[in-house]
Structure formats: C-alpha cells, structure tokens
Design a protein around this motif. Structure first.
Motif, PDB file in Angstrom:
ATOM      1  N   THR A 137       0.838  -1.203   0.000  1.00  0.00           N
ATOM      2  CA  THR A 137       0.000   0.000   0.000  1.00  0.00           C
ATOM      3  C   THR A 137       0.870   1.249   0.000  1.00  0.00           C
ATOM      4  O   THR A 137       0.581   2.220  -0.703  1.00  0.00           O
ATOM      5  CB  THR A 137      -0.946  -0.005   1.218  1.00  0.00           C
ATOM      6  OG1 THR A 137      -1.760  -1.176   1.174  1.00  0.00           O
ATOM      7  CG2 THR A 137      -1.824   1.233   1.248  1.00  0.00           C
ATOM      8  N   GLY A 138       1.952   1.229   0.782  1.00  0.00           N
ATOM      9  CA  GLY A 138       2.878   2.355   0.817  1.00  0.00           C
ATOM     10  C   GLY A 138       3.543   2.606  -0.525  1.00  0.00           C
ATOM     11  O   GLY A 138       3.698   3.757  -0.955  1.00  0.00           O
ATOM     12  N   VAL A 139       3.932   1.543  -1.224  1.00  0.00           N
ATOM     13  CA  VAL A 139       4.554   1.692  -2.546  1.00  0.00           C
ATOM     14  C   VAL A 139       3.546   2.260  -3.544  1.00  0.00           C
ATOM     15  O   VAL A 139       3.872   3.148  -4.344  1.00  0.00           O
ATOM     16  CB  VAL A 139       5.121   0.341  -3.039  1.00  0.00           C
ATOM     17  CG1 VAL A 139       5.550   0.425  -4.493  1.00  0.00           C
ATOM     18  CG2 VAL A 139       6.278  -0.091  -2.162  1.00  0.00           C
ATOM     19  N   ARG A 140       2.323   1.792  -3.497  1.00  0.00           N
ATOM     20  CA  ARG A 140       1.286   2.330  -4.386  1.00  0.00           C
ATOM     21  C   ARG A 140       1.016   3.802  -4.077  1.00  0.00           C
ATOM     22  O   ARG A 140       0.781   4.613  -4.978  1.00  0.00           O
ATOM     23  CB  ARG A 140       0.004   1.505  -4.261  1.00  0.00           C
ATOM     24  CG  ARG A 140       0.145   0.125  -4.857  1.00  0.00           C
ATOM     25  CD  ARG A 140      -1.103  -0.694  -4.698  1.00  0.00           C
ATOM     26  NE  ARG A 140      -0.908  -2.015  -5.279  1.00  0.00           N
ATOM     27  CZ  ARG A 140      -1.603  -3.076  -4.935  1.00  0.00           C
ATOM     28  NH1 ARG A 140      -2.560  -3.003  -4.030  1.00  0.00           N
ATOM     29  NH2 ARG A 140      -1.361  -4.241  -5.499  1.00  0.00           N
ATOM     30  N   MET A 141       1.055   4.140  -2.796  1.00  0.00           N
ATOM     31  CA  MET A 141       0.865   5.520  -2.383  1.00  0.00           C
ATOM     32  C   MET A 141       1.982   6.405  -2.940  1.00  0.00           C
ATOM     33  O   MET A 141       1.744   7.510  -3.409  1.00  0.00           O
ATOM     34  CB  MET A 141       0.837   5.586  -0.850  1.00  0.00           C
ATOM     35  CG  MET A 141       0.544   6.955  -0.297  1.00  0.00           C
ATOM     36  SD  MET A 141       0.577   6.973   1.502  1.00  0.00           S
ATOM     37  CE  MET A 141      -0.843   5.976   1.862  1.00  0.00           C
ATOM     38  N   LYS A 142       3.211   5.895  -2.908  1.00  0.00           N
ATOM     39  CA  LYS A 142       4.349   6.644  -3.450  1.00  0.00           C
ATOM     40  C   LYS A 142       4.125   6.958  -4.926  1.00  0.00           C
ATOM     41  O   LYS A 142       4.339   8.080  -5.379  1.00  0.00           O
ATOM     42  CB  LYS A 142       5.648   5.865  -3.279  1.00  0.00           C
ATOM     43  CG  LYS A 142       6.850   6.575  -3.923  1.00  0.00           C
ATOM     44  CD  LYS A 142       7.947   5.628  -4.324  1.00  0.00           C
ATOM     45  CE  LYS A 142       7.573   4.794  -5.490  1.00  0.00           C
ATOM     46  NZ  LYS A 142       8.510   4.580  -6.548  1.00  0.00           N
ATOM     47  N   GLU A 143       3.686   5.969  -5.691  1.00  0.00           N
ATOM     48  CA  GLU A 143       3.444   6.180  -7.116  1.00  0.00           C
ATOM     49  C   GLU A 143       2.369   7.245  -7.336  1.00  0.00           C
ATOM     50  O   GLU A 143       2.498   8.099  -8.211  1.00  0.00           O
ATOM     51  CB  GLU A 143       3.035   4.869  -7.795  1.00  0.00           C
ATOM     52  CG  GLU A 143       4.133   3.838  -7.850  1.00  0.00           C
ATOM     53  CD  GLU A 143       5.359   4.315  -8.622  1.00  0.00           C
ATOM     54  OE1 GLU A 143       5.192   5.001  -9.655  1.00  0.00           O
ATOM     55  OE2 GLU A 143       6.481   4.007  -8.187  1.00  0.00           O
ATOM     56  N   LEU A 144       1.324   7.206  -6.546  1.00  0.00           N
ATOM     57  CA  LEU A 144       0.253   8.182  -6.655  1.00  0.00           C
ATOM     58  C   LEU A 144       0.766   9.587  -6.340  1.00  0.00           C
ATOM     59  O   LEU A 144       0.456  10.550  -7.046  1.00  0.00           O
ATOM     60  CB  LEU A 144      -0.887   7.796  -5.694  1.00  0.00           C
ATOM     61  CG  LEU A 144      -2.122   8.680  -5.703  1.00  0.00           C
ATOM     62  CD1 LEU A 144      -2.863   8.546  -7.029  1.00  0.00           C
ATOM     63  CD2 LEU A 144      -3.028   8.311  -4.551  1.00  0.00           C
ATOM     64  N   ILE A 145       1.569   9.717  -5.306  1.00  0.00           N
ATOM     65  CA  ILE A 145       2.104  11.024  -4.910  1.00  0.00           C
ATOM     66  C   ILE A 145       3.052  11.564  -5.974  1.00  0.00           C
ATOM     67  O   ILE A 145       2.963  12.731  -6.363  1.00  0.00           O
ATOM     68  CB  ILE A 145       2.800  10.922  -3.531  1.00  0.00           C
ATOM     69  CG1 ILE A 145       1.757  10.647  -2.447  1.00  0.00           C
ATOM     70  CG2 ILE A 145       3.584  12.193  -3.221  1.00  0.00           C
ATOM     71  CD1 ILE A 145       2.350  10.251  -1.112  1.00  0.00           C
ATOM     72  N   ILE A 146       3.940  10.738  -6.456  1.00  0.00           N
ATOM     73  CA  ILE A 146       4.905  11.182  -7.472  1.00  0.00           C
ATOM     74  C   ILE A 146       4.178  11.595  -8.753  1.00  0.00           C
ATOM     75  O   ILE A 146       4.515  12.604  -9.372  1.00  0.00           O
ATOM     76  CB  ILE A 146       5.935  10.072  -7.755  1.00  0.00           C
ATOM     77  CG1 ILE A 146       6.879   9.940  -6.570  1.00  0.00           C
ATOM     78  CG2 ILE A 146       6.722  10.365  -9.032  1.00  0.00           C
ATOM     79  CD1 ILE A 146       7.844   8.787  -6.685  1.00  0.00           C
TER      80      ILE A 146
END
Length: 170
Positions: A137-146
């Motif tokens: 979930t954290g990795v997916r969140m990173k992609e969304l933020i970037i």
C-alpha cells in the motif's frame, strides 16, 4: 442503530486524502465485526459493537474542530524535499501514511501528504503477510504522490517495523 445505518454514516464521510484515516479505521473495523456477527441489515447491533459505535459517534461531533493546513510549505520549490512513507499492520487493520520532510533555510518542516487504511481480511493471515500488504500500500501511495506532484523529490524513504518484511523485500 442497525448495520445499515452504520454503513450509511460510514460511507457519507468523504476523505480521499486520508486526513481522517486514523479516525475512520475504527468504524471500518466495527463494520467488519458486524459482518462477522452475522446480524441482518436491519437488526440492532450487538451490545459490544454498539458501545464502541457510540464512543465513535461522540468523537465524530468533535471533527468540526479539526483543522489541517493544506499549504505544504511557503518555499517548497527552493527546498530539499524528502518523502517518508510509513507502513504498519495489526490483526485488525493495515495502514500507510506519507509525509514530506522539507529542509529549507528556515529549518525543517514535516507535512502530512496522505494516509490510507484498510481492515485486515476476515480470512486469517499472519502478521508478516499483513505487514507486507501494508508495505505494498505504501509503494502504491508513493506512485500516486509522485504522479500527482510536480516537485522533484530529492529522496524517498520507506519505513516499517517488520524485520520479516524487510528480509522478504531484499
């Protein structure tokens, strides 16, 4: 209240950035317990769920006093920006939260970016597997933020307290 009324109130709160995720996870877990108890949509909640629901409703009225500034930083462009993402899980829930760490000539500022919570699956899973899912979930969140921020990020950090997950990732 019934399971239907509980779901109706739960779904009426719109929080796409997860400002209230710490608050909302309680009602999500209560909904899951309602499903596990086997009650029908229009049956009254069992007393143990009702008591926790009543406490949650009392906290809901206090949300009007909750304020969060949305400006990340006055000088976001000319600063060193790091993205820190924390992930954790328990038997009941999983969560990931992201913060900017902005270093400027004024000093260091920590700013909330977004959060995401979800209930652990009803089927039994080990804690390390739930911790791994929180990390995903954290990795997916990173992609969304970037994808949705124009600022170049100087460094990205992922944080977890699970040594097992760190070993699995390596």
């Amino acid at each position: 209240p019934t399971k239907r009324e509980m779901l109706s109130l739960n779904m009426s709160i719109y929080d796409p950035f997860g400002f209230l995720c710490e608050f909302m996870i309680t009602t999500k877990v209560l909904m899951q317990q309602g499903w596990k108890s086997g009650i029908d949509w229009d049956e009254e909640l069992p007393m143990e769920i009702y008591d926790r629901w009543k406490m949650w409703l009392e906290e809901l009225s206090k949300l009007e006093q909750y304020h969060l500034p949305r400006c990340y930083h006055n000088n976001f462009v000319n600063s060193i920006v790091e993205l820190h993402i924390f992930a954790d899980a328990s038997e009941e829930a999983m969560a990931a939260v992201a913060y900017w760490r902005v270093v400027s000539e004024v000093g260091v500022t920590i700013v909330f970016v977004m959060g995401k919570t979800s209930c652990a699956p009803t089927r039994y899973h080990t804690i390390p597997k739930l911790e791994l899912q929180a990390a995903v979930t954290g990795v997916r969140m990173k992609e969304l933020i970037i994808t949705n921020h124009m600022k170049n990020i100087n460094k990205i950090y992922f944080w977890t307290d699970s040594h097992t997950v760190i070993r699995w990732i390596r």
